[in-house]
Design an enzyme around this catalytic site. Structure first.
Site, PDB file in Angstrom:
ATOM      1  N   LYS A  38      83.257  86.360  38.453  1.00 50.63           N
ATOM      2  CA  LYS A  38      82.638  86.418  39.969  1.00 50.63           C
ATOM      3  C   LYS A  38      83.419  85.692  41.115  1.00 50.63           C
ATOM      4  CE  LYS A  38      79.645  82.313  39.722  1.00 50.63           C
ATOM      5  NZ  LYS A  38      78.528  81.809  39.034  1.00 50.63           N
ATOM      6  N   ARG A 132      68.062  75.015  39.675  1.00 53.55           N
ATOM      7  CA  ARG A 132      68.481  76.392  40.190  1.00 53.55           C
ATOM      8  C   ARG A 132      67.642  77.268  39.629  1.00 53.55           C
ATOM      9  NH1 ARG A 132      74.592  78.705  40.312  1.00 53.55           N
ATOM     10  NH2 ARG A 132      73.776  79.904  38.493  1.00 53.55           N
TER      11      ARG A 132
HETATM   12  C1  LIG Z   1      78.851  81.173  37.841  1.00 55.13           C
HETATM   13  C2  LIG Z   1      78.047  81.013  36.709  1.00 55.13           C
HETATM   14  C3  LIG Z   1      78.750  80.566  35.481  1.00 55.13           C
HETATM   15  C4  LIG Z   1      80.053  80.215  35.462  1.00 55.13           C
HETATM   16  O1  LIG Z   1      80.227  78.762  35.820  1.00 55.13           O
HETATM   17  P1  LIG Z   1      81.723  77.891  35.540  1.00 55.13           P
HETATM   18  O2  LIG Z   1      81.379  76.792  36.004  1.00 55.13           O
HETATM   19  O3  LIG Z   1      82.761  78.803  36.607  1.00 55.13           O
HETATM   20  O4  LIG Z   1      82.087  78.264  34.270  1.00 55.13           O
HETATM   21  C5  LIG Z   1      77.822  80.535  34.526  1.00 55.13           C
HETATM   22  N1  LIG Z   1      76.500  80.953  34.680  1.00 55.13           N
HETATM   23  C6  LIG Z   1      76.020  81.189  35.510  1.00 55.13           C
HETATM   24  C7  LIG Z   1      74.522  81.495  35.773  1.00 55.13           C
HETATM   25  C8  LIG Z   1      76.491  81.369  36.662  1.00 55.13           C
HETATM   26  O5  LIG Z   1      75.974  81.665  37.901  1.00 55.13           O
END
Ligand SMILES: *Cc1c(COP(=O)(O)O)cnc(C)c1O
Length: 361
Positions: A38, A132
């Site tokens: 992302k 969250r």
């Molecule tokens: C963005 C996201 C991740 C990745 O997080 P990082 O800290 O970049 O490794 C993993 N799981 C979810 C649900 C996310 O939204």
């Protein structure tokens, strides 16, 4: 060839190396990886580098990014990290596995899976304290009972996400709870949960220090693969590249000027009343990069140039003793917020470097 600016230089071989080292490291603990795309807007080249490095899945929070990668011919198991009711039909069509927390959304996924003669796989996210997304552990049993009645939907795992909103650290306590929950669910419903996804880049320290990873057999990694850091204290992970992304901007003015503004002080462009210290006259350098392009607080100059301030289109640097002239390049390293914002700006050229060959987008 003169390269355009501002631009983000993206080293695909460094991203591939990071993915490989992390896949090996976590693989030894029986943990598979989802490469999270992302922060790079689902860049197909970055996804390909992650796959070459050994990640088993590509995960993204945006359906549009997954569609971009699929259209570019990237072949992987695609995981959607964030679902919504309104996108249910497209999710079923484009995504292999989605992370879910709401029964209404899953019902809608089931409906469209039937319409399109597909089977959609889901992972349920559990609320483990970060506040969250997540189903409360006490609601899990009833929730699963409801899902198991839905056709064309398969529950393949559970997961949790920490250190995002509430800043809660993954530790033996919450990871053990997730493992226990997996066991309870399997016993109660006589099923096997293939994926127990324990978290993200914040899980590094816990994985390194724990005696027992329990049932955790998957992590979803963005920041560690892209920037080579864990995300609890942002320390560099040994052996990983931390500079796979670098921002390059052009000097458009370099002059000796006073450090203290002249005239009456009012609000700046963003509604703040600035305060200044008089440091005499020094070399001030302006680069063609601003808040419209990047989260300025996420930049660190490679050559230790101090950032004095920024407006929409200009960043002002203390250029004393750097000998910078109009047209010169200034290079910065980025943190996660800097990377996310630079990738999102249409003004920043994305310049992919793979060993000797380059692709500009
Ligand atoms: C963005 C996201 C991740 C990745 O997080 P990082 O800290 O970049 O490794 C993993 N799981 C979810 C649900 C996310 O939204």
């Amino acid at each position: 060839m003169k390269l355009l600016m501002p631009r983000l230089d993206i080293s695909l071989s460094q991203i591939r190396d990071n993915a490989r080292i992390l896949s090996d490291l976590y693989g030894k603990q029986g943990i598979s990886l989802m490469g999270v795309s992302k922060a790079v807007l689902g860049s197909p080249l970055v996804a390909e580098a992650m796959i070459q490095g050994g990640v088993k899945f590509i995960a993204d929070s945006r359906l549009e990014n997954i569609q971009t990668m699929k259209a570019a011919g990237i072949s992987a198991q695609f995981v959607l990290l964030r679902t919504s009711l309104s996108q249910a039909e497209s999710i079923v069509e484009s995504v292999d596995i989605s992370l879910n927390t709401e029964i209404e959304t899953i019902k809608r996924l089931s409906y469209y899976a039937q319409v399109h003669h597909k089977h959609h796989r889901i992972i349920l996210m559990v609320e483990m304290g970060d506040l969250r997304e997540g189903i409360l552990p006490s609601d899990m049993s009833q929730f699963i009972r409801n899902i198991l009645q839905l056709s064309n939907i398969t529950l393949v795992g559970i997961g949790c996400n920490l250190a995002c909103y509430g800043g809660i650290k993954p530790d033996d306590h919450n990871m053990h709870q997730l493992s226990e929950l997996a066991n309870t669910i399997e016993q109660e419903f006589h099923l096997t949960l293939a994926i127990i996804s324990g978290g993200n880049s914040a899980n590094y320290e816990w994985c390194q220090s724990t005696q027992d990873t329990g049932r955790i057999n998957n992590l979803r990694l963005g920041e560690s693969i892209l920037l080579g850091r864990e995300s609890v204290g942002r320390t560099a992970i040994p052996g990983l590249h931390t500079k796979a992304f670098q921002m390059v901007a052009e000097v458009i003015e370099s002059k000796r000027k006073p450090s203290f503004p002249i005239g009456q002080v009012c609000q700046d462009a963003f509604g703040n009343v600035p305060k200044f210290q008089d440091q005499g006259i020094f070399q001030r350098v302006i680069i063609a990069l601003g808040r419209q392009d990047v989260l300025v607080s996420g930049l660190t100059s490679v050559k230790d140039l101090e950032i004095l301030g920024a407006s929409s289109d200009h960043i002002i640097l203390n250029g004393e003793n750097h000998g910078l002239q109009t047209g010169d390049e200034v290079t910065f390293n980025l943190d996660y917020g800097g990377l996310l914002s630079a990738m999102t700006s249409p003004f920043v050229k994305k310049h992919f470097v793979f060993r000797d060959s380059c692709v500009a987008v």
